[in-house]
Enzyme design. Sequence first.
Site, PDB file in Angstrom:
ATOM      1  N   SER A 117      -0.712   2.346   7.388  1.00 50.81           N
ATOM      2  CA  SER A 117      -0.003   4.379   8.055  1.00 50.81           C
ATOM      3  C   SER A 117      -0.861   4.831   7.844  1.00 50.81           C
ATOM      4  O   SER A 117      -1.791   5.612   8.782  1.00 50.81           O
ATOM      5  CB  SER A 117       0.400   4.613   7.100  1.00 50.81           C
ATOM      6  OG  SER A 117       0.173   5.220   5.613  1.00 50.81           O
ATOM      7  N   ASN A 156       0.446  -1.110   0.003  1.00 45.61           N
ATOM      8  CA  ASN A 156      -0.008   0.275  -0.142  1.00 45.61           C
ATOM      9  C   ASN A 156       0.973   1.394  -0.221  1.00 45.61           C
ATOM     10  O   ASN A 156       1.160   1.668  -1.292  1.00 45.61           O
ATOM     11  CB  ASN A 156      -1.063   0.303   1.547  1.00 45.61           C
ATOM     12  CG  ASN A 156      -1.817   0.788   1.203  1.00 45.61           C
ATOM     13  OD1 ASN A 156      -2.036   1.952   0.365  1.00 45.61           O
ATOM     14  ND2 ASN A 156      -3.085   0.749   1.985  1.00 45.61           N
ATOM     15  N   ASP A 157       1.547   1.422   0.751  1.00 46.32           N
ATOM     16  CA  ASP A 157       2.505   2.905   1.581  1.00 46.32           C
ATOM     17  C   ASP A 157       3.111   2.955   0.401  1.00 46.32           C
ATOM     18  O   ASP A 157       3.622   4.034  -0.146  1.00 46.32           O
ATOM     19  CB  ASP A 157       2.528   3.089   3.123  1.00 46.32           C
ATOM     20  CG  ASP A 157       1.245   3.491   3.604  1.00 46.32           C
ATOM     21  OD1 ASP A 157       0.160   3.845   3.368  1.00 46.32           O
ATOM     22  OD2 ASP A 157       1.232   2.943   4.924  1.00 46.32           O
ATOM     23  N   VAL A 158       3.899   2.219   0.633  1.00 50.31           N
ATOM     24  CA  VAL A 158       4.522   1.420  -1.284  1.00 50.31           C
ATOM     25  C   VAL A 158       5.011   2.271  -2.517  1.00 50.31           C
ATOM     26  O   VAL A 158       5.766   2.259  -2.910  1.00 50.31           O
ATOM     27  CB  VAL A 158       6.020   0.211  -0.618  1.00 50.31           C
ATOM     28  CG1 VAL A 158       6.199   0.425   0.903  1.00 50.31           C
ATOM     29  CG2 VAL A 158       4.967  -0.935  -0.923  1.00 50.31           C
ATOM     30  N   VAL A 159       3.417   1.974  -2.485  1.00 52.73           N
ATOM     31  CA  VAL A 159       2.988   1.954  -3.885  1.00 52.73           C
ATOM     32  C   VAL A 159       2.343   3.599  -4.156  1.00 52.73           C
ATOM     33  O   VAL A 159       1.531   4.304  -5.157  1.00 52.73           O
ATOM     34  CB  VAL A 159       2.350   1.597  -4.699  1.00 52.73           C
ATOM     35  CG1 VAL A 159       3.862   0.066  -4.919  1.00 52.73           C
ATOM     36  CG2 VAL A 159       1.153   0.280  -4.016  1.00 52.73           C
TER      37      VAL A 159
END
Lengths: 101, 465
Positions: free
Chosen positions: B431, B390-393
């Site tokens: 997050s 999720n957050d890493v993309v």
Amino acid sequence: MTGIVALYIFMLAAFTGYEIIARVPVILHTPLMSGSNFVHGIVLVGAMVALGNADTTLEKVIGFTGVLLGAGNAVGGYVVTERMLEMFRSSGAKAKQKGSH
Amino acid sequence: MLGGFDASFVVQASYFVTAVLFIMGLKRMSSPVTARSGILWAGAGMVVATLVTFLYPGMSNYELIIAAIVIGSLLAWWSGKRVAMTDMPQMIALYNGMGGGAAAAIAAVELYKHAQGDAHTLTISVLAVIGGIIGAVSFSGSLIAWAKLDGKINKTLRFAGQKFFNMLLLIGALVAGGMVALHLNASPLFVTLIFAFALLLGIAMTLPIGGADMPVVISLYNALTGLAVAFEGFVLSNAAMIIAGTVVGSAGTLLTQLMARAMNRSIGNVLFSNFGESGGAAGGPVTGSMKPIEATDVGVMMAFAEKVIVVPGYGMAVAQAQHKVWEMCQLLIDRGVTVKFAIHPVAGRMPGHMNVLLAEAGVPYDLIADLDEINAEFETADVALIIGANDVVNPVARTDKSSPIYGMPILNADKAKNVIVIKRGQGAGFSGIENALFFLDNTRMLYGDGQKATAALIAAIKAVG
């Protein structure tokens, strides 16, 4: 061991640790963290000495706990690192097979 | 006592051999080809050191030592063999905490002796106090990290003045330690106070840290335990402990920095900013809507693609979907599709967590690329398949300055022609930050558990024939 010699050991070991990690591929970060987690299991040896020199009941209880925890660190750290690296070997072998034909 | 046999020399010489084996072992572990033998070298070093310590001059309580080793080893062996690969991060946290606890125990024994009149020099008692505090913080902190990752603690404890409270605990531990070391009031009570404050500090420090930051925290506690071991090594004049502890301390510190840098954050920021659970309201509003898609359509899309890049995340670990994912990729490879895995440095709960899971499933590591290698390739990819990441993309990291993750390097999955996101529901990520990627025109959502969704994709690709 004199203080200054101990300081030299400390300094050289710090550089050694830095150099080992500096060029490591991301793929091995977790196994290496696990491996270094195993290596500080050497605390077991210190805990054995502490328990070996314990006199009062309190010292013996704390020393016993220390050895117990130290052994857990060493053995647990070894088992999980070994299991992780075992997978890397098999996948490496497969990758080689794939490349060869 | 044993004729010409000098036990002390044998012990010291063996510790030297152990230190060499540890360093060689770690060195071998830093390359994929020799990694497997590395742990064997280090393991041999540990066995030598443990056995030879029984020859240490002037020791007693052998039956207690043996009993503790046997019990500790059996419990750790059993738990280490039993744990699933997806649960590795918390097990490392747990074993690491044990090491910190052992270092604290050594400090406690030495300081109680010191308090009882068996006084150490100032240098030695100061080192024992510092090592003891660090070890105790690492012990209780790692246990909290373990409980959080294992889902045993779900709440995060936060209250006003928390940092001030933590600072008071640290000062309390240091003051008590100073009293003991300087022999101002070296009573057993003050020795106990050092450890009480330090244990509380570890708990109070770790409770407010969110799950997303746990990789960094575990790595930090690993380094701290190494340092504590080194300090107690000074106290006991044990070169093997000094060398091994220091090597781990510096290697762990560097590793922690690498991880924090991958998230574009400093270590201080991780420890004190309470990111990872907050930020739900932060970030600008995201426009557009999430567009669902069926597994059969995705199957066809991938079967006729030239290049598919898979982006795995923690969701894949939770769903234990790595085997299914590789099975699906093999089907695609057999059809002539180029398949690659893109791994973000902080995907999952530890650096390289995804690599371990993919290795478990049998993915050859020449298919696995990290951020720098793969980012330029997304533009040429027909499909970017996001599984539980999720957050890493999240492209917000590039554009929205108000977002808590602004500036974090991300995988440019949004540049692919089609983006397919396998996700359990519509909620925000770990997050709590809304992901702009999900709302793009070229993004489709495939709702479902990672494992089931991948199984559906396998069936769909097979149906293409």
